[in-house]
Each structure stands twice: as C-alpha cells, then as structure tokens.
Design a protein around this motif. Structure first.
Motif, PDB file in Angstrom:
ATOM      1  N   LEU A 117       0.815  -1.213   0.000  1.00 34.48           N
ATOM      2  CA  LEU A 117       0.000   0.000   0.000  1.00 34.48           C
ATOM      3  C   LEU A 117       0.853   1.270   0.000  1.00 34.48           C
ATOM      4  CD1 LEU A 117      -2.892  -0.913   2.466  1.00 34.48           C
ATOM      5  CD2 LEU A 117      -2.871  -1.017  -0.031  1.00 34.48           C
ATOM      6  N   GLY A 118       2.153   1.134   0.232  1.00 36.59           N
ATOM      7  CA  GLY A 118       3.043   2.290   0.207  1.00 36.59           C
ATOM      8  C   GLY A 118       2.734   3.318   1.277  1.00 36.59           C
ATOM      9  N   MET A 119       2.299   2.871   2.445  1.00 36.68           N
ATOM     10  CA  MET A 119       1.921   3.793   3.522  1.00 36.68           C
ATOM     11  C   MET A 119       3.068   3.982   4.507  1.00 36.68           C
ATOM     12  SD  MET A 119      -2.056   2.748   4.278  1.00 36.68           S
ATOM     13  CE  MET A 119      -2.085   3.807   5.743  1.00 36.68           C
ATOM     14  N   TYR A 120       3.151   5.204   5.052  1.00 37.33           N
ATOM     15  CA  TYR A 120       4.225   5.559   5.974  1.00 37.33           C
ATOM     16  C   TYR A 120       3.678   6.420   7.109  1.00 37.33           C
ATOM     17  CZ  TYR A 120       7.203   4.122   2.100  1.00 37.33           C
ATOM     18  OH  TYR A 120       7.794   3.408   1.093  1.00 37.33           O
ATOM     19  N   ALA A 121       4.345   6.306   8.249  1.00 35.23           N
ATOM     20  CA  ALA A 121       4.066   7.199   9.368  1.00 35.23           C
ATOM     21  C   ALA A 121       5.236   8.154   9.539  1.00 35.23           C
ATOM     22  CB  ALA A 121       3.845   6.403  10.655  1.00 35.23           C
TER      23      ALA A 121
END
Length: 244
Positions: A234-238
């Motif tokens: 999903l290519g998600m980052y925090a």
C-alpha cells in the motif's frame, strides 16, 4: 485556482471506494492508538470523505479538520459528514488549499492519503515546516506514496470498475513525463448502460512523483523520521518526531 476535478467529481467517490477496502483498515491500524488529548486530526485532500469516515471511526473522540479545495468533490464530503451522526458535530470542512487553511495551532494527527503528489517540492517543505511548528510531541502524520516514484510513462490502465443499477462505470489512467520533472496524468471516465458507451469524460492533472529515499531525506532535514507501515504494497508511511 482551477479545479482539476470539476469534470470528474461525480465519479471519484464511487470509483475510489474499492481501494479504500484496503486503505481503510491500514489507516485505522496506523492511528487507532492516538489518545484523544493529543490534538485534532487534519485530513489533507479529504476528497469525498472516505478517509474522513475511517478517521472518525478509528478516533471516535477526535475533532477533525477535512481540507478539500475541489468544490465538486467537497459536495460529496459535506453530504457524507452531514449524513453521519457521529461526524456532523466534530468534522469541520475547509474549502481552501491546505497551506492556506485555518488550522489549529496544535495538531495530533495529519492524514494525507492519495494526495502528496499534488504538492511541489517547495510546497512539501512548507508542509514539513508547518508540522514542525504544530505537530504534538506524541503525534504523527500518515501518508502514502503512489507509483511511479519517477517521471516515467504509464500505459493506459483500467483502475476501477463499479456497477450501479444498469450502469457500469470505469476509470482509466495513463501518464506521461513532462519536461519539468512532473507527471501528467490523463484520466478517462466511461459510463456504459447495457454495454453501450453513453458518456465519456477526460481530465488531466500534474503530479510530483516522489520516492521513499527522497521523502526520507526531506523529513530528516525537518527533524522527522519516516516509518514504513504494513502491508507494504500500500506504500503507507508514518511520520513521527526523531525522538519519538
């Protein structure tokens, strides 16, 4: 400023819905542990409110500022918020561009799903500066990077299909690199009834591709760290403070 979504606004919510079947649970996992006293949530490029509703469910006590400059898409956002008893009293919809919006001095969470490519490198630097001034010590930002990470051609691809009544709605996307290093996305929205094409709309907009290493370098300079989230596809980052 020209509304790049004026022609396609009626299709955005229905065609992006299937993607939120995956983004929604991942976003919930990324923010659900944020305490109610951390500060309000800012949803950048809230669109039709899919993400805003996820945020509202994940953080049932949080105040939310949903920023959406497109009038057409914002109408769907406002309708969704107004129809949701648990959101109506705590979601403020802001019609300005994000960097021009009237935001709270302290922010607990920033969500920027499917939107970071709308900002140039200079505008991203302004966003990181804003976070450095306003993000709570235990707050975080959550975003996703959409491929490609470089300005390369993308062939015409069917991205979503939805059936409503007797009609079938299709979203197609292709991209071409521009001389200034951006991508120009060409979106086509087709409507069929009984397999007959009855409507077709085409829109184009510019996008600033960014890679994970480039984003990480920008954030490091601003005093933040970047953490990859799961699932990786999903290519998600925090984004958190370096000492968090």
């Amino acid at each position: 400023m020209t509304d790049e979504y004026a022609e396609s606004a009626e299709f955005i919510d229905i065609l992006i819905g299937p993607h939120w079947n995956h983004l929604g649970p991942a976003l919930t996992d990324a923010i659900k542990d944020i305490g109610p006293g951390t500060g309000p949530v800012v949803d950048i490029g809230a669109g039709s409110g899919r993400g805003t509703a996820v945020i509202g469910d994940a953080l049932p006590d949080a105040e939310i500022f949903a920023v959406e400059p497109s009038a057409g898409i914002r109408s769907a956002l406002l309708a969704k918020v107004n129809a949701h008893d648990a959101l109506r009293s705590r979601v403020t919809v802001l019609p300005e561009e994000f960097l021009d919006s009237r935001l709270p001095d302290r922010i607990g969470v920033v969500v920027a799903m499917n939107v970071i490519g709308h900002f140039s490198p200079a505008e991203r630097a302004e966003i990181w500066s804003l976070l450095a001034r306003r993000l709570a010590p235990n707050g975080r930002a959550v975003l996703n990077l959409q491929p490609p990470s470089d300005p390369v051609s993308v062939p015409d691809t069917l991205t979503s299909t939805v059936h409503i009544g007797r009609r079938r709605y299709e979203g197609w996307a292709r991209a071409e690199p521009a001389e200034d290093g951006t991508l120009t996305w060409h979106m086509t929205y087709r409507t069929f009834q009984d397999d007959e094409l009855v409507d077709e709309r085409e829109v184009s907009y510019s996008w600033h591709p960014i890679s994970e290493p480039q984003l990480r370098a920008e954030l490091d300079q601003a005093g933040f760290r970047l953490l990859a989230l799961q699932p990786a596809d999903l290519g998600m980052y925090a984004i958190t403070w370096t000492d968090a």
